[in-house]
Write an enzyme that holds these catalytic residues in place. Structure first.
Site, short mmCIF file in Angstrom:
data_model
loop_
_atom_site.label_atom_id
_atom_site.label_comp_id
_atom_site.label_asym_id
_atom_site.label_seq_id
_atom_site.Cartn_x
_atom_site.Cartn_y
_atom_site.Cartn_z
N TYR A 66 55.44 97.89 -6.89
CA TYR A 66 55.92 96.52 -7.08
C TYR A 66 56.04 96.32 -8.59
CZ TYR A 66 54.37 95.69 -2.25
OH TYR A 66 54.18 95.75 -0.88
N LEU A 218 55.29 85.65 6.90
CA LEU A 218 56.09 84.41 6.85
C LEU A 218 57.58 84.71 6.99
CD1 LEU A 218 54.24 82.71 3.85
CD2 LEU A 218 53.98 82.21 6.29
N GLY A 220 59.01 87.24 5.21
CA GLY A 220 59.40 88.07 4.06
C GLY A 220 60.42 87.40 3.18
N LEU A 224 60.61 82.34 7.65
CA LEU A 224 60.92 81.97 9.03
C LEU A 224 61.56 80.59 9.11
CD1 LEU A 224 57.50 83.01 10.62
CD2 LEU A 224 59.68 84.23 10.83
N1 LIG Z 1 53.61 97.82 3.84
C1 LIG Z 1 54.80 97.40 3.52
O1 LIG Z 1 55.78 98.11 3.65
C2 LIG Z 1 54.97 96.01 3.01
C3 LIG Z 1 56.26 95.45 2.98
C4 LIG Z 1 56.38 94.15 2.53
C5 LIG Z 1 55.28 93.44 2.12
N2 LIG Z 1 54.04 94.02 2.15
C6 LIG Z 1 52.84 93.24 1.76
O2 LIG Z 1 52.80 92.08 2.55
C7 LIG Z 1 52.62 90.93 1.73
C8 LIG Z 1 53.32 89.74 2.37
O3 LIG Z 1 54.69 89.99 2.47
P1 LIG Z 1 55.80 89.21 1.65
O4 LIG Z 1 55.22 88.51 0.46
O5 LIG Z 1 56.89 90.17 1.40
O6 LIG Z 1 56.36 88.21 2.70
P2 LIG Z 1 55.80 86.84 3.34
O7 LIG Z 1 54.37 86.64 3.00
O8 LIG Z 1 56.22 86.87 4.75
O9 LIG Z 1 56.71 85.74 2.64
C9 LIG Z 1 56.83 85.62 1.26
C10 LIG Z 1 57.98 84.65 1.01
O10 LIG Z 1 57.62 83.37 1.53
C11 LIG Z 1 57.62 82.40 0.48
N3 LIG Z 1 56.48 81.52 0.72
C12 LIG Z 1 55.16 81.84 0.67
N4 LIG Z 1 54.40 80.79 0.99
C13 LIG Z 1 55.26 79.78 1.25
C14 LIG Z 1 55.08 78.42 1.62
N5 LIG Z 1 53.85 77.91 1.81
N6 LIG Z 1 56.18 77.64 1.80
C15 LIG Z 1 57.42 78.15 1.62
N7 LIG Z 1 57.65 79.44 1.25
C16 LIG Z 1 56.58 80.24 1.06
C17 LIG Z 1 57.51 83.18 -0.80
O11 LIG Z 1 58.15 82.50 -1.87
P3 LIG Z 1 57.30 81.82 -3.07
O12 LIG Z 1 56.91 82.93 -3.99
O13 LIG Z 1 58.28 80.87 -3.66
O14 LIG Z 1 56.13 81.13 -2.46
C18 LIG Z 1 58.27 84.46 -0.45
O15 LIG Z 1 59.65 84.24 -0.58
C19 LIG Z 1 53.19 91.32 0.39
O16 LIG Z 1 52.68 90.56 -0.65
C20 LIG Z 1 52.83 92.78 0.32
O17 LIG Z 1 51.54 92.90 -0.25
C21 LIG Z 1 53.88 95.28 2.60
#
Ligand SMILES: NC(=O)c1ccc[n+]([C@@H]2O[C@H](COP(=O)([O-])OP(=O)(O)OC[C@H]3O[C@@H](n4cnc5c(N)ncnc54)[C@H](OP(=O)(O)O)[C@@H]3O)[C@@H](O)[C@H]2O)c1
Length: 290
Positions: A66, A218, A220, A224
């Protein structure tokens, strides 16, 4: 461990001394746009991490690709020396192209190098948990072999550089193959309210006490959106993101959450989801969304 119920209760990784709150934090959003380059607001990124830990979060998910490197460096700046009880979970198996493209990097030499990148950028002598991230078809898992990668990481574990192993973006068959080679404490796959391919797998893992950590909890990169989710949230005086997280916590006790955000305001909202109760009738409506 303060206020475990406020953060969804606790979970102990199998055959380890690591106990974490079920509500954690995913650091991926702290890098720049497209998870590439520096954060758009580095002081805010540091604040997000410090506030998460101050609120009791003791499970942070990260990765050295990242940024690359930058997210881990921001974690180090914000939190090092790390408080006792904080578990940093990282992953290896990918690399970034010069313009930010994502590629598999799963040869033994690449995995060894990635572990050392994580150790250096996080300023650690050993990594708590390392997920081996496999690449399959599209965004989902394939059913490719796992032996070379798990054996390589198990050797690094024997050398004391890794404490525990997990796997990511994997099928049930790959998990079994990995478990035949080394103890696996967690699985990190794509799963959320509308992405439920792993329903049966979550139950299988729960029976063996293995953590299931959904990525994109959420939704990604495209959070959602659903009329039912919005209606339910309004009825509960909550936000749709809080309902999505509360549903996951309710789904199975071995689910650990790592929602990602770059904003303190969203962090607060997400952590508060652990205290949101979902009445049976609402759960039924959410379950029908799939
Ligand atoms: N193993 C893998 O291949 C893999 C792949 C992807 C991710 N991951 C891990 O999983 C974690 C979570 O995934 P993710 O961050 O990609 O996706 P997520 O948690 O599903 O969603 C993140 C997105 O939602 C927004 N968001 C977060 N809280 C919010 C809220 N309360 N209201 C409105 N929007 C909100 C964020 O924007 P803002 O920044 O504006 O809040 C961002 O755009 C990552 O941090 C990573 O550590 C692992």
């Amino acid at each position: 461990m303060s206020n475990p119920q406020q953060l969804g209760g606790t979970f102990t990784f199998p055959n380890t001394t690591i106990t974490v709150h079920r509500m954690g934090y995913g650091a991926m959003q702290l890098a720049g746009p497209g998870i590439f380059g520096p954060p758009k607001d580095r002081p805010e990124a540091v604040r997000v991490l410090r506030e998460a830990v101050a609120a009791g979060v003791n499970h942070i998910d990260t990765c050295d690709y990242y940024g690359p490197h930058i997210t881990n460096q921001v974690i180090r700046e914000a939190l090092h020396p790390y408080p006792a009880g904080l578990t940093l979970v990282t992953k290896v198996g990918g690399r970034r192209g010069p313009q930010g493209s994502w590629h598999a990097a799963t040869s033994p030499a690449e995995l060894v190098s990635a572990v050392h990148d994580n150790l250096r950028n996080l300023s650690l002598d050993a990594l708590d948990v390392v997920n081996m991230r496999f690449f399959g078809e599209g965004h989902g898992p394939g059913d490719g072999p796992v032996e070379e990668q798990i054996t390589t990481l198990a050797k690094l574990q024997d050398q004391g550089l890794i404490r525990h192993l997990g796997v990511s973006n994997v099928t049930s068959k790959q998990i079994q193959q990995a478990r035949d080679l080394a103890p696996i404490v967690c699985v990190q796959n794509h799963y959320n309210l509308v992405q439920r391919h792993d329903d049966a797998l979550i139950h299988e893992l729960a029976a063996d006490g293995i953590a299931y950590v959904p990525f994109f909890p959420l939704g990604g990169f495209t959070p959602l959106q659903s009329a039912t989710l919005s209606a339910v949230a309004a009825e509960l005086n909550a936000t749709p993101m809080q309902v999505a997280l509360a549903w996951l916590l309710h789904r199975s006790p071995n689910i650990l959450l790592i929602p990602g955000t770059s904003s303190v305001q969203h962090l607060r909202e997400n952590l508060a989801a652990a205290q949101l109760a979902l009445p049976t009738e609402i759960l039924a409506r959410l379950n029908a969304l799939d």
